[in-house]
Design an enzyme around this catalytic site. Structure first.
Site, PDB file in Angstrom:
ATOM      1  N   GLY A 182     -42.767  44.816  46.771  1.00 38.43           N
ATOM      2  CA  GLY A 182     -43.781  44.258  47.650  1.00 38.43           C
ATOM      3  C   GLY A 182     -43.624  44.789  49.048  1.00 38.43           C
TER       4      GLY A 182
ATOM      5  CG  ASP B  97     -46.733  33.546  57.320  1.00 39.02           C
ATOM      6  OD1 ASP B  97     -47.956  33.248  57.284  1.00 39.02           O
ATOM      7  OD2 ASP B  97     -46.316  34.713  57.260  1.00 39.02           O
TER       8      ASP B  97
END
Ligand SMILES: *[C@@H]1O[C@H](CO)[C@@H](O)[C@H](O)[C@H]1NC(C)=O
Ligand SMILES: *[C@@H]1O[C@H](CO)[C@@H](O)[C@H](O)[C@H]1NC(C)=O
Ligand SMILES: *[C@@H]1O[C@H](CO)[C@@H](O)[C@H](O)[C@H]1NC(C)=O
Ligand SMILES: *[C@@H]1O[C@H](CO)[C@@H](O)[C@H](O)[C@H]1NC(C)=O
Ligand SMILES: *[C@@H]1O[C@H](CO)[C@@H](O)[C@H](O)[C@H]1NC(C)=O
Ligand SMILES: *[C@@H]1O[C@H](CO)[C@@H](O)[C@H](O)[C@H]1NC(C)=O
Ligand SMILES: *[C@@H]1O[C@H](CO)[C@@H](O)[C@H](O)[C@H]1NC(C)=O
Ligand SMILES: *[C@@H]1O[C@H](CO)[C@@H](O)[C@H](O)[C@H]1NC(C)=O
Length: 686
Positions: free
Chosen positions: A358, A477
């Site tokens: 990722g 987040d």
């Protein structure tokens, strides 16, 4: 008859006299402070010019100390000139590119009428394109700005009074191949490499050529354009460089500069070796004789040392192995270990690209296998301030003790070089939630029950962060890509506390907003300050996107929250369900409405009206607060809370009418005092 040659001679003498007055040349292999006029954030560091420094929205400009004549007095013809310089732009991997630098001819000194970011420190929003600017620029731009019709995010352009270039070309150079035809070689402007640029102007022909430093000047120019500068250039102009940064910090350097309006080979006097470089390449220190002498000595030393080191290493390894055997499972539970770099390096096979699983906003994530077979995910974060990292590590040592079935376990960390941190997490077999909600294959897609279960998991995880520890930990987040699924498909929250590192020391600084576009609570945009309520807001958005199968901000569609708010007002919330879930069935419309109401309430613009995480968990589990009236349906509870008069009246007063304001009105009233507009946030979001 004899008059004419005499006349001619006189004229020629006059011309050469004028030329000699007007002729100017200089070669700067490094700059002294008297050479340049310096404005804004430009600095001279060990004789090299740095145009922008480590602050967001900084502007720098440097000009030759005096004006440069561009034409003979009373003549319309411009003097030809030739100039060459060496520049480099620091590489910023894994981030959006910033903005470039510009070689400029400007009428005056100072920084009046300029702004940063996309205007490159050259113009501002109003004067860009104004014919009275009298500005010629050659831009080396690393951002594709559609506003200025930029061709790509790596181009060279000729700017006349405007950042919309009159001519531009992708950065690179023409190489003459052995077969005789020209071959174009791309160059990346912001990869830290030093490049040399040649700019020649003569008879309204402007040529721009560039090449990696040290290479011979390519014969064919990159840009060869005919420009009428008669209305642009004044009789004398200041010449120099400018650059600006946006929200992303970067650095632009000028390492040498030559100019002449009489001798076109003056650029050959630029020294192109032994220049400092952002990257270690063939142009760096490696070419110097001193280096070669040094390295000979070094090799001998290294050979000697390495024998000593190897002996030590073997001893240490033995000791380590003994220690590892002694290490108990409980130790892992209590403290995130400092894992050594070689261990991580080996686990990820030297951070090989094949192991990348990722790419996040702050770096790549690699899969790895530790000695002993434990699978790990390794997150490499770079370009952080020391302060930010220290604070993060302090939090990590408490976070590391945070163990919860719905949090991704942090196994350890390692600090490699300055500004770079490596975090080692447990590997999550089933990827991230967003991969199983948005644009995925049918077989991958989570069904209704799974989605509700994962949302409950995440809510538990957030509640644990907020209330499960002696001091409150904010996630900052929360979003679908930060929710990972373990081998049992249980939802686990990743990356807690990480966002803090980005926001360090920037609290209440509106130019540095931390979070992700579409997930940011209005008060975060306004003040930059995160709170438990802002986490709740993000969680609300998460609920909505997971149930609707739609990202919070999608191109060409209204923002998810606004759309849902509209649907709710029309009583059509059930239509918001992800089409693919609808097809699959298995959901319960009552639950659907309840969950969407909860999401909307969490994502409510006013933080005071949002529920706490504890309340959220209770609602998700189907329980209402004990002190709430019993027997009341969940929907009523939520709707009532949402529409409670107390809440509305907060706004109706300030909005000047008594009726219920719309969502937009509320948001407007909340954002009106913000210095950022929503579009600003979207531009630099990650
Ligand atoms: C940036 O430039 C300003 C001056 O314009 C200076 O005060 C500051 O120290 C510089 N910051 C860094 C990190 O160099
Ligand atoms: C230069 O940097 C400082 C911070 O170091 C900042 O406050 C200032 O606004 C910057 N100046 C310009 C002109 O960008
Ligand atoms: C240029 O023109 C001005 C008047 O327009 C005159 O005074 C000056 O002497 C001229 N200079 C030259 C070098 O011809
Ligand atoms: C742009 O600069 C000009 C001066 O050159 C100034 O009059 C104008 O107000 C500035 N505009 C903005 C938006 O800053
Ligand atoms: C050079 O860059 C352009 C635009 O980015 C691209 O279309 C082209 O394929 C590249 N050429 C080479 C040889 O990499
Ligand atoms: C620009 O390049 C062309 C082609 O190489 C050359 O013919 C011309 O003389 C150059 N012009 C200048 C001003 O250097
Ligand atoms: C330079 O530009 C002129 C006219 O625009 C063109 O005729 C010429 O071929 C160009 N030269 C090169 C080397 O690109
Ligand atoms: C032009 O510049 C080059 C490089 O500095 C120098 O070698 C040469 O002598 C100069 N020529 C004249 C005529 O000044």
């Amino acid at each position: 008859m004899a008059v004419e040659p005499l006349h001619l001679l006189f004229l020629l003498t006059l011309i050469s006299f004028l030329r000699s007055i007007l002729s100017l040349d200089f070669v700067f292999n490094g700059f002294d402070s008297s050479d340049l006029l310096i404005y804004g954030n430009a600095t001279l560091e060990s004789r090299f010019l740095t145009l922008s420094n480590d602050t967001t929205f900084s502007i720098g400009r440097a000009l030759y100390h005096s004006k440069i004549p561009t034409r003979s007095p009373n003549s319309s013809d411009f003097l030809p000139f030739s100039t060459s310089f060496i520049f480099s732009i620091a590489p910023y991997k894994g981030r959006l590119p910033g903005h470039g630098l510009v070689f400029i001819l400007v009428p005056s000194t100072g920084l009046k009428g300029v702004s940063s970011a996309q205007h490159l420190g050259l113009f501002n929003r109003t004067n860009n394109g104004n014919p009275n600017n009298h500005v010629l620029g050659i831009e080396f731009d690393v951002f594709e700005n559609q506003e200025f019709n930029d061709i790509n995010a790596n181009h060279v352009g000729v700017d006349v009074n405007s950042l919309a270039s009159v001519s531009s070309y992708p950065a690179g150079y023409w190489k003459i191949s052995n077969r005789g035809y020209d071959l174009f070689e791309n160059l990346t402007l912001n990869n830290g490499v030093n490049y040399q640029v040649w700019i020649d102007f003569s008879d309204s022909q402007l040529n721009v050529t560039m090449a990696p430093v040290g290479m011979k000047r390519p014969r064919r120019p990159l840009i060869n354009v005919s420009v009428d500068l008669s209305e642009v250039l004044l009789d004398d102009m200041y010449m120099g460089f400018c650059a600006a940064t946006g929200r992303l910090v970067e650095s632009h350097r000028i390492l040498g500069w030559s100019f002449s309006n009489s001798n076109f080979s003056v650029s050959e006097a630029l020294i192109t070796t032994n220049l400092p470089s952002f990257v270690l390449g063939k142009n760096s220190v490696f070419q110097s004789k001193g280096f070669i002498a040094g390295i000979t000595v070094a090799i001998i030393l290294v050979l000697g040392c390495s024998i000593v080191i190897i002996v030590c290493l073997i001893k240490r390894k033995r000791k380590r192995e003994r220690e590892r055997e002694e290490m108990e499972e409980w130790e892992l539970e209590y403290w995130p270990h400092r894992i050594t770099y070689p261990e991580i390096d080996a686990a990820t096979e030297g951070f090989s690209e094949e192991n990348v699983i990722g790419v996040g906003g702050n770096g790549k994530v690699y899969k790895g296998v530790l000695v002993g077979g434990a699978e790990i995910a390794v997150k490499r974060i770079s370009h952080q301030t020391e302060e930010g990292m220290r604070e993060f590590l302090a939090e990590v040592s408490s976070l590391g003790r945070l163990k919860h079935r719905n949090l991704v376990g942090l196994r350890g960390w390692c600090k490699k070089e300055k500004g770079s941190l490596i975090l080692v997490y447990d590997y999550m077999e089933n990827g991230s939630l967003d991969q199983r909600v948005f644009e995925c294959e049918e077989s991958m897609m989570l069904n209704w029950a799974d989605r509700i279960r994962v949302l409950k998991d995440v809510a538990d995880g957030v509640l644990y962060l907020h209330e499960g520890w002696e001091s409150r930990v904010l996630h900052r987040d929360i979003k679908a890509s930060n929710v990972l699924l373990d081998k049992d498909m249980k939802g686990r929250l990743a990356d807690f506390g990480l966002a803090r590192m980005h926001g360090h020391g920037q609290v209440a600084n509106t130019t540095r907003v931390v979070g992700t576009v579409g997930y940011m609570a209005p008060e975060v945009v306004r003040s930059g300050r995160a709170s438990a309520q802002t986490d709740v807001f993000c969680f609300g958005i998460l609920i909505l996107e997971v149930i609707c199968g739609r990202r919070p901000v999608e191109y060409g569609k209204p923002p998810l929250v606004d759309w849902l708010w509209g649907l709710m007002e029309q009583g059509g919330l059930v239509f918001a369900l992800d089409e693919r879930l609808k097809a699959r069935g298995g959901f319960n419309s009552e639950e659907l409405e309840r969950v969407l109401h909860l999401g909307l309430l969490c994502a409510y613009p006013d933080p005071r009206a949002r529920p706490t995480m504890r309340q959220v968990v209770k609602v998700l589990e189907g329980k209402v607060e004990a002190d709430d009236e019993e027997g009341e349906g969940m929907d009523l509870y939520l709707l009532d809370k949402m529409k409670s008069n107390a809440m509305w009246s907060t706004y109706s007063g300030s909005l000047g009418h008594g009726s219920h304001p719309t969502f937009d009105e509320i948001r407007q009233s909340l954002t009106s005092s913000m210095s950022l507009s929503w579009s600003d946030v979207i531009v630099e979001g990650r």
